[in-house]
Design an enzyme around this catalytic site. Structure first.
Site, PDB file in Angstrom:
ATOM      1  N   CYS A  13      -6.930  14.873  10.499  1.00  0.00           N
ATOM      2  CA  CYS A  13      -6.540  13.972   9.584  1.00  0.00           C
ATOM      3  C   CYS A  13      -5.388  13.044   9.961  1.00  0.00           C
ATOM      4  O   CYS A  13      -4.276  13.653  10.656  1.00  0.00           O
ATOM      5  CB  CYS A  13      -6.347  14.494   8.291  1.00  0.00           C
ATOM      6  SG  CYS A  13      -5.376  13.285   7.102  1.00  0.00           S
ATOM      7  N   ASP A  49      -9.869  18.760  10.567  1.00  0.00           N
ATOM      8  CA  ASP A  49     -11.221  18.186   9.752  1.00  0.00           C
ATOM      9  C   ASP A  49     -12.221  18.796  10.626  1.00  0.00           C
ATOM     10  O   ASP A  49     -11.914  18.904  11.769  1.00  0.00           O
ATOM     11  CB  ASP A  49     -11.136  16.664   9.664  1.00  0.00           C
ATOM     12  CG  ASP A  49     -10.412  16.173   8.281  1.00  0.00           C
ATOM     13  OD1 ASP A  49     -10.153  16.723   7.553  1.00  0.00           O
ATOM     14  OD2 ASP A  49      -9.830  15.095   8.551  1.00  0.00           O
TER      15      ASP A  49
END
Ligand SMILES: [Ca+2]
Ligand SMILES: [Ca+2]
Ligand SMILES: [Ca+2]
Ligand SMILES: [Ca+2]
Ligand SMILES: [Ca+2]
Ligand SMILES: [Ca+2]
Ligand SMILES: [Ca+2]
Ligand SMILES: [Ca+2]
Ligand SMILES: [Ca+2]
Ligand SMILES: [Ca+2]
Ligand SMILES: [Ca+2]
Ligand SMILES: [Ca+2]
Ligand SMILES: [Ca+2]
Ligand SMILES: [Ca+2]
Ligand SMILES: [Ca+2]
Ligand SMILES: [Ca+2]
Lengths: 159, 159, 159, 159, 159, 159, 159, 159, 159, 159
Positions: free
Chosen positions: E57, E64
């Protein structure tokens, strides 16, 4: 098969892929290797799932296929995973009946690893519309060890 | 097969089960019947799913099995469902190749019903580890009629 | 069935459950109601899934069961959901063949709602090992409207 | 709802979680935000899946639940994901019928984003044994854009 | 990223695993390679499924994860699969929003391969209980080419 | 491969199993045979599903595995199913890349059968955690023929 | 919560829906009721499945969701199902951590019903990509009672 | 219900369908019959799966639905299957709470058959979004008998 | 890893997300925290499902992925969930073999929490077409505690 | 049935297909054969899955279908698989009730093989909307042998 115990430090499958490992032509030629088990004082289970197994029918020479799942509890040794891959591959041109072939895989591992416990589930593709599965374990598993079900879906035909 | 058009009022399968319907020994002996379609002015689809189909291999005499799905849009007639059941049952001792057998079922229905449209999906159980499916429809279906996918799961072998 | 168009403000199913709605004894006695559609300028689809449908075989009097899915695009009206529930319930002691019964549900809704478009998928439980499904829509759906597949799994027998 | 277009640089959901975002008490209080779309010259689809949606029945005050899937093709703007989360959360104490509530979510997004295209699938939990789904899109999607099916499984009752 | 067109003969993934390929530290450092397409006169589709994708992120630095599926129709070139693997791996320490990251993967491939057509489906793991999917294709696929649905199951929460 | 058109009457797979068919050592040695198509005036689809396919990596010599599905519309000829089985088996010791191997199977069939239309879906087992699928068809299928989706589940990794 | 044992005759959920039951604002306000168990001499299990549960995070105030399954063996009392529904609903605006909230539901039921045995499975929706499940039972279940597995599918992320 | 033990030779369901069996109007009128068990010296399990069960809510008169599975180990008698079908059908206009109704089915069978062991799993369709299941067995099953799990999927709501 | 027991009141994951928690660069740097267990007198199970785990191969440096499920019975402490998330994340750039890495996660938790019982199931993504799973528990679980199966689907390859 | 113990070396199914094995007209005519078990000192399980079983209703003469799974632990003998296939096929024109037919298959095998243990699961297709399953085993299986669940999905009707 030459099962030569080694004592190196457990280098893994992907690493060894880089070496020019000749494909063994038969289970006898395959060189199944072992490495010292990590966390030796603990009873854990290692599962290998091998959906890419094939051998030959000893009578007709036609290929057979199986989905194979091996669970074991190491004692002193674990199997080196690339050598296991090559060992399974070595049945590619080997003729053996379903029951015998399944047992040979299991007992070869048992001879090499002397595990606390081992089992094999061999789920063969159907012949004549009727698949054969073979299930074997060395003994009742020891208490206090967690061994999940293999839960391979049953054969369902069509529809 | 004797396909005798009748004009009765659509008495259904469960009713006829009560009668001593002799099992027809072959497709030729089966008596596939039709009844006037309800809601004739409307284009709807009727689907029959028959997972209990079996016939014989014309060469070896060994049983074959299939899961069969038939979709059609009636025009003047619908098939009487018990007679369809008996018609399918009549292949039990009939020898036919997969492709031919699938087509014979479909074309016999087409001859009797003169439907607006009909299709068959025949999903045969594997032989030699490799199933054959046969798909046929009479033509592009007419516009404005809703025909859901048959969505029979593909054959997956093991694992 | 008395289909009395009403113009109230769309009070929903759970509310009406509280009233002592007598269960209608037949489709003729059921009182299917409509309320003005919200967002009338937009073409959306409403889907009702009714897995609790049962009627009677008109010949033997034995219960039949179906899983029913209705999709429609409202024009001026939407169906009041509790009255739809009661309407479907009213077939409980009503005798009708599968094809006819499926169509009657659909056409009664069409008469009441005058929808832009409507379809019904009726997935009947097997009789004689062979289920019948009925699929009907009023017409080709209008362009620009999104109508997902009903995707009810096919009948698979056993295994 | 105050939909205040902003032009910041697209800071995402997880970041904003750290701020003390008060939970909005109603859709009117929620502040749905937009940020400039990346890759603006390209027609891609963004899908949000929100299985944690709940609102109230406007008549009984009882909670309703839905699984909601939103697909859209951005033009100039994309929705800021944390504000979307809070906007959906704002229906928690809001009373609305299924059809109306589903449409309000969609049209609020359309007003804010002015997207090339948008659709909503709202899959409500059953009441009276019969769930309602609502499907709407702004128009026929533009050619050349890939929009996969939402493929949410149908309601199946029991068994 | 340095995308250096090469013209070697298509040596594949498993072979290159053996070489000491350093893991590229960023998409810019990754060296995505192409090889001449086999069967160049024919319009076929190649699908890569990459369930092992992770990035960061850009705001919080938290990891992620995504399941990514790429379909394309080669023109002159196909992507060399090991270099694709390394290219995807190069996002491991790269910060990017979901929409941007998905598009970057796709457009980098388009720049290198100049394919007849390409699409990406990026199925991100949920944040805030709500996953984002991104779907993009270069254009309407050419007629006469068969492109099966990606059919990745939707996110279902729990239960 | 020697593809020798024959004109016998379509004797099937199970029959030929009885003969001592030597396993062909390579695709070149395999003798793929054709027989006259039944119902030649009709456009039906025949699907073969072959989950037991294996070949070799041309660089490392390691085995590759694939699940292969072939759909075709016969013109004058259908493939004799046992010879197809043996043809697929003949890749067992053949080295070929995924894309090339998939296409070779398809084009060999096209050369022999001169079908109205044919497609192949080749779903390879993962290497490097990332499987490759290949999809090809000879052309847009003719109108009015029903061709169901192959619907082979996507690769999902673990969990 | 006021748990007032009552001794009425077990009127069920659907009946009580008709009454204007105010939604309780907190677990403390909810009035969980019990009725005498039918077949009191027999040890049977009652399972409630509640996929519509929501509460609040005590720190952030954000909604949490769970799929909850309760199994119990009544002794003298069974829970009145509408009051259970309202009790679960009363957590809607209640702040509690996952573990504590799950246990509070269970122990409140235990206090009221004094059951032979009770267990709860609480399957929370993921936060931070990682769901928490809580499993508790009052004790080893008594011998001779049949208690099927809850078999709620595990969380799988995407793909 | 009149449970009249008979001693005929086990004529089965399909046969009796042909007779004009009046549908019993209540469980009291139903005539559940037994026939001598085959293989009486052996302890086997018979499972009946009845997904077509419906009764009435004793308070509101609204229909309830259930999926019912019965397992038992015969001693001297087995239940005649058509009479079981009619017995289950006889609840169609019978009002009973879920727990009581499930137990009544089981205990009626126990009274008639005096089985070695019997269990019932009753999986009711949801009311108020929350289904009730009832599980009961007569006792711990005897050792040495194989009783597979019923494995009816749990209720999952939507999504 | 510094495992510093703390005694705060159990503030949860979502709250802590708001703080600028630096991502720990290795398991050694991660700060796994514990908080006092609620309901300490009761033996319940807490399950964490972590499908977003990744580490590095110690030999090649290539990323590995796993789906990890942890079950434990707290004694005095429960793990603080955000710190668990960060602890798992800290393996992102850590090199470890599958068996060792799985055990390290488990034993670190055991050291910190001194739980009544703990187990880990680590389901690794395949390498060389053959995934490894590792299963370990501290001991036979105590009697009277309910521990559902993890039921993670087995690896199935393709098809 | 003539069950003639033989002592040949276990030639398998596919081999024998080549011989002109006449299809036995009844179980009495079938010649079920045994061969010496491999690995006789070990307790393994062999599973046969036979989804292609059909017999006749002894009263109406209508076909019945079943999915049959047989598990056994060999002692001195294993069943020769082609003869098992032919034995099962021999029920094709044999009339027998479900319970009796299932037991006859099992006990014939027991008589021939004198296995350590054997069980049969017979999953019959529904009649009257209600399938019967039969489960039998010779005794409690011996300790230390691994016998996975058959896990055949339950019958679910429609929806
Ligand atoms: Ca299972
Ligand atoms: Ca497979
Ligand atoms: Ca589908
Ligand atoms: Ca089947
Ligand atoms: Ca679908
Ligand atoms: Ca799909
Ligand atoms: Ca859900
Ligand atoms: Ca699909
Ligand atoms: Ca599909
Ligand atoms: Ca996954
Ligand atoms: Ca399970
Ligand atoms: Ca289960
Ligand atoms: Ca199961
Ligand atoms: Ca399972
Ligand atoms: Ca199971
Ligand atoms: Ca159902």
């Amino acid at each position: 098969m030459t099962s030569s115990p080694t004592q190196d430090d457990g280098s893994q499958f992907l690493t060894q892929l880089g070496q020019n490992s000749a494909q063994p032509a038969s289970p006898e030629e395959a060189r199944l290797e072992r490495v010292p088990a990590p966390d030796r004082g603990r009873r854990y289970v290692v599962r290998f799932t091998a959906p890419e197994f094939t051998s030959l029918c000893p009578v007709t020479g036609q290929p057979d296929f199986a989905h194979i799942v091996i669970d074991y509890i190491p004692d002193e040794w674990i199997v080196e995973s690339k050598s296991l891959k090559l060992f399974l591959t070595s049945f590619r041109n080997h003729g053996a009946f379903h029951e015998r072939c399944s047992m040979q895989i299991a007992t070869t591992l048992v001879d090499l690893l002397q595990p606390v416990w081992l089992r094999i589930g061999a789920y063969w593709y159907p012949r004549g519309g009727m698949p054969i599965d073979v299930f074997w374990q060395t003994s009742t598993p020891p208490e206090g060890v967690w061994i999940p079900a293999q839960d391979v879906p049953g054969y369902r035909g069509r529809g």
